[in-house]
Structure formats: structure tokens, C-alpha cells
Design an enzyme around this catalytic site. Structure first.
Site, PDB file in Angstrom:
ATOM      1  N   SER A 139     -39.730 -14.103  -1.804  1.00  0.00           N
ATOM      2  CA  SER A 139     -40.665 -14.521  -2.743  1.00  0.00           C
ATOM      3  C   SER A 139     -41.751 -15.527  -1.819  1.00  0.00           C
ATOM      4  O   SER A 139     -41.311 -15.871  -0.636  1.00  0.00           O
ATOM      5  CB  SER A 139     -39.927 -15.494  -3.437  1.00  0.00           C
ATOM      6  OG  SER A 139     -41.009 -16.325  -4.205  1.00  0.00           O
ATOM      7  N   TYR A 152     -34.151 -22.408  -4.426  1.00  0.00           N
ATOM      8  CA  TYR A 152     -34.833 -20.967  -4.349  1.00  0.00           C
ATOM      9  C   TYR A 152     -35.498 -20.772  -3.270  1.00  0.00           C
ATOM     10  O   TYR A 152     -35.303 -19.767  -2.412  1.00  0.00           O
ATOM     11  CB  TYR A 152     -35.503 -21.071  -5.787  1.00  0.00           C
ATOM     12  CG  TYR A 152     -36.211 -19.467  -5.870  1.00  0.00           C
ATOM     13  CD1 TYR A 152     -35.273 -18.700  -6.481  1.00  0.00           C
ATOM     14  CD2 TYR A 152     -37.364 -19.240  -5.808  1.00  0.00           C
ATOM     15  CE1 TYR A 152     -35.819 -17.077  -6.785  1.00  0.00           C
ATOM     16  CE2 TYR A 152     -37.836 -17.848  -6.120  1.00  0.00           C
ATOM     17  CZ  TYR A 152     -36.959 -17.013  -6.421  1.00  0.00           C
ATOM     18  OH  TYR A 152     -37.384 -15.808  -6.771  1.00  0.00           O
ATOM     19  N   LYS A 156     -34.857 -17.921  -0.344  1.00  0.00           N
ATOM     20  CA  LYS A 156     -35.748 -16.682  -0.149  1.00  0.00           C
ATOM     21  C   LYS A 156     -36.075 -16.833   1.510  1.00  0.00           C
ATOM     22  O   LYS A 156     -36.075 -15.511   2.122  1.00  0.00           O
ATOM     23  CB  LYS A 156     -36.878 -16.991  -0.984  1.00  0.00           C
ATOM     24  CG  LYS A 156     -36.475 -16.429  -2.505  1.00  0.00           C
ATOM     25  CD  LYS A 156     -35.752 -15.096  -2.678  1.00  0.00           C
ATOM     26  CE  LYS A 156     -35.831 -14.689  -4.190  1.00  0.00           C
ATOM     27  NZ  LYS A 156     -35.147 -13.480  -4.134  1.00  0.00           N
TER      28      LYS A 156
END
Length: 245
Positions: A139, A152, A156
Site C-alpha cells: 500500500s 497497517y 505493508k
């Protein structure tokens, strides 16, 4: 170009928005797929939608033992494994000061640990075949960070570092390991945003539009192809120019 005929692929999170686009793109190029996800009914319906001789294998990526069994199941069903796409991911957003240990653990376990376990398992048959393509969906926030997503963003960013290390280890065996990093992609979540919020979002994107699952899938199809054999340890950013990295 990018003909995947005769190749096989395992795609995780395959019944979701980006995952389904990736699976459709690989199938359209001729690959035979093992599609995986946590919802067996949804997965079976998607496999039926794909048509062809594809297989569905449900797997809970938060269960280490289940993850370790996924690649062997895919190899048994497909006969071999040429392509692994680590697409599945979860979010448990919270400000860092308020983030619970479980919120951190769940995201790291599914987004990073499961991807590592699958890469490790897939590398074995790929090394014997002296050919393989591993692609992980990261991401833009893995590069830029994002408030409320420390877990998160860490997962990533971790995928990128892990992929570079494995790319260096596996290149001599004909295996490439790369990432695709989407920016803002149109989804059911973005559809319900207020117009003012959508406008503010688009001002951050030079292309002036949200991306689509097909945009991400096209990058994956390239990296999965035989033609991409000299591309490894790289991250393709698909974000409309939002972050020029």
C-alpha cells in the site's frame, strides 16, 4: 505479451475487490488459479463466476497451521505452482496511543506473517522448478504512513523489506519477488463518502481520479509474466501520482 497459458497461480483474498480483479486478470491471460479466502461460500461463488478449471481453497490466514497447509493444497490441486499473489489483508485502525495489543497482532499476523509463511512454502516447489513469480500487494501508506494505521502501515512496509530480502535469496533460481502498492482505489467504502470528502481526496491525486482494481491487476499480471523475469525486488506504485516514490 504477458501470456500466462500453462501457468498456475494462488491468489489470496481472491473474492474481495482488488483480489477478484487480480484473479480475473490472471485467468484472462490463461493461468489456472487456486483462489483463496476466508469465506468459503463467497469463494465458491467467485470460482463459479470465473468459470474454467479453477479451484477454491478456503483458508483462515490468522491460523498459522492453516496457512502452512495452503500452498501444499494448491500444489496438489493444480499440479504445480508458478505464481503466488499475497493480496489478502485486514485493518484494525486506531491511534497508536489507543491501539490494543490484539489490534496490532491481528494485522501483523494476517498481512505480514501469513504472507511470509506462504512465500516460504511457495519457494520450495518454485526452487525445484527453477521458476516462480511472487507478488505481494502492499500500500502507499507503507511508504507514507497514515494516522490511525500504525499497524497497517508497518505490515505493508514489512512486506516490501521482506520481498527485497527474498528477491536477493531466490533470484539465482529463476524466482522473482516483487510488490504492487496501490493508492486510493475505488471501492464500496469510497462510494459512500460525502462529495466534499471525495473532492478533497481527488485533489491529492494528480490523475484526478481514484484507481480501480483493474489498474492494480494489470501491474500484477505483468510481474507474474515470463517477460518480467529481469524485474525483482521492486515495488510498482499504482496511485495516479499521489505519491511519486
Amino acid at each position: 505479451m504477458f501470456d500466462l497459458s500453462g501457468m498456475t497461480a494462488l491468489v489470496t483474498g481472491a473474492s474481495g475487490g482488488i483480489g477478484s480483479a487480480i484473479a480475473k486478470a490472471l485467468a484472462a491471460q490463461g493461468a489456472r488459479l487456486a483462489v483463496s479466502g476466508s469465506n468459503a461460500d463467497k469463494l465458491d461463488a467467485f470460482r463459479d463466476e470465473l468459470g474454467g478449471d479453477h479451484v477454491a481453497i478456503a483458508c483462515n490466514l490468522s491460523d498459522g497451521a492453516a496457512v502452512d497447509g495452503l500452498v501444499p493444497q494448491a500444489v496438489a490441486a493444480l499440479g504445480k505452482l508458478d505464481i503466488l499473489v499475497n493480496n489478502a489483508g485486514v485493518t484494525r485502525d486506531n491511534l497508536a496511543m489507543r491501539m490494543k495489543d490484539d489490534e496490532w497482532d491481528q494485522v501483523i499476523r494476517v498481512n505480514l506473517e501469513a504472507a511470509f509463511r506462504l512465500c516460504r512454502a511457495a519457494a520450495k516447489p518454485m526452487m525445484k522448478a527453477r521458476f516462480g513469480r511472487i507478488v505481494s500487494i502492499t500500500s502507499v501508506v507503507g511508504q507514507t504512513g497514515n494516522p490511525g494505521q500504525a499497524n497497517y502501515a508497518a505490515s505493508k512496509a514489512g512486506l516490501v523489506g521482506m520481498s527485497k530480502a527474498m528477491a536477493a535469496e531466490l533470484a539465482s533460481r529463476g524466482i522473482t519477488v516483487n510488490c504492487v502498492a496501490p493508492g486510493f482505489i475505488a471501492s464500496a467504502m469510497t462510494e459512500v463518502l460525502p462529495d466534499a470528502q471525495k473532492t478533497a481526496l481527488l485533489t491529492r491525486i494528480p490523475a484526478g481520479a481514484l484507481g480501480t482494481g483493474d489498474d492494480v491487476a494489470a501491474a500484477v499480471a505483468y510481474l507474474a509474466s515470463r517477460e518480467a523475469g529481469y524485474v525483482t525486488g521492486q515495488t510498482i506504485h499504482v496511485n495516479g501520482g499521489m505519491a511519486m516514490i
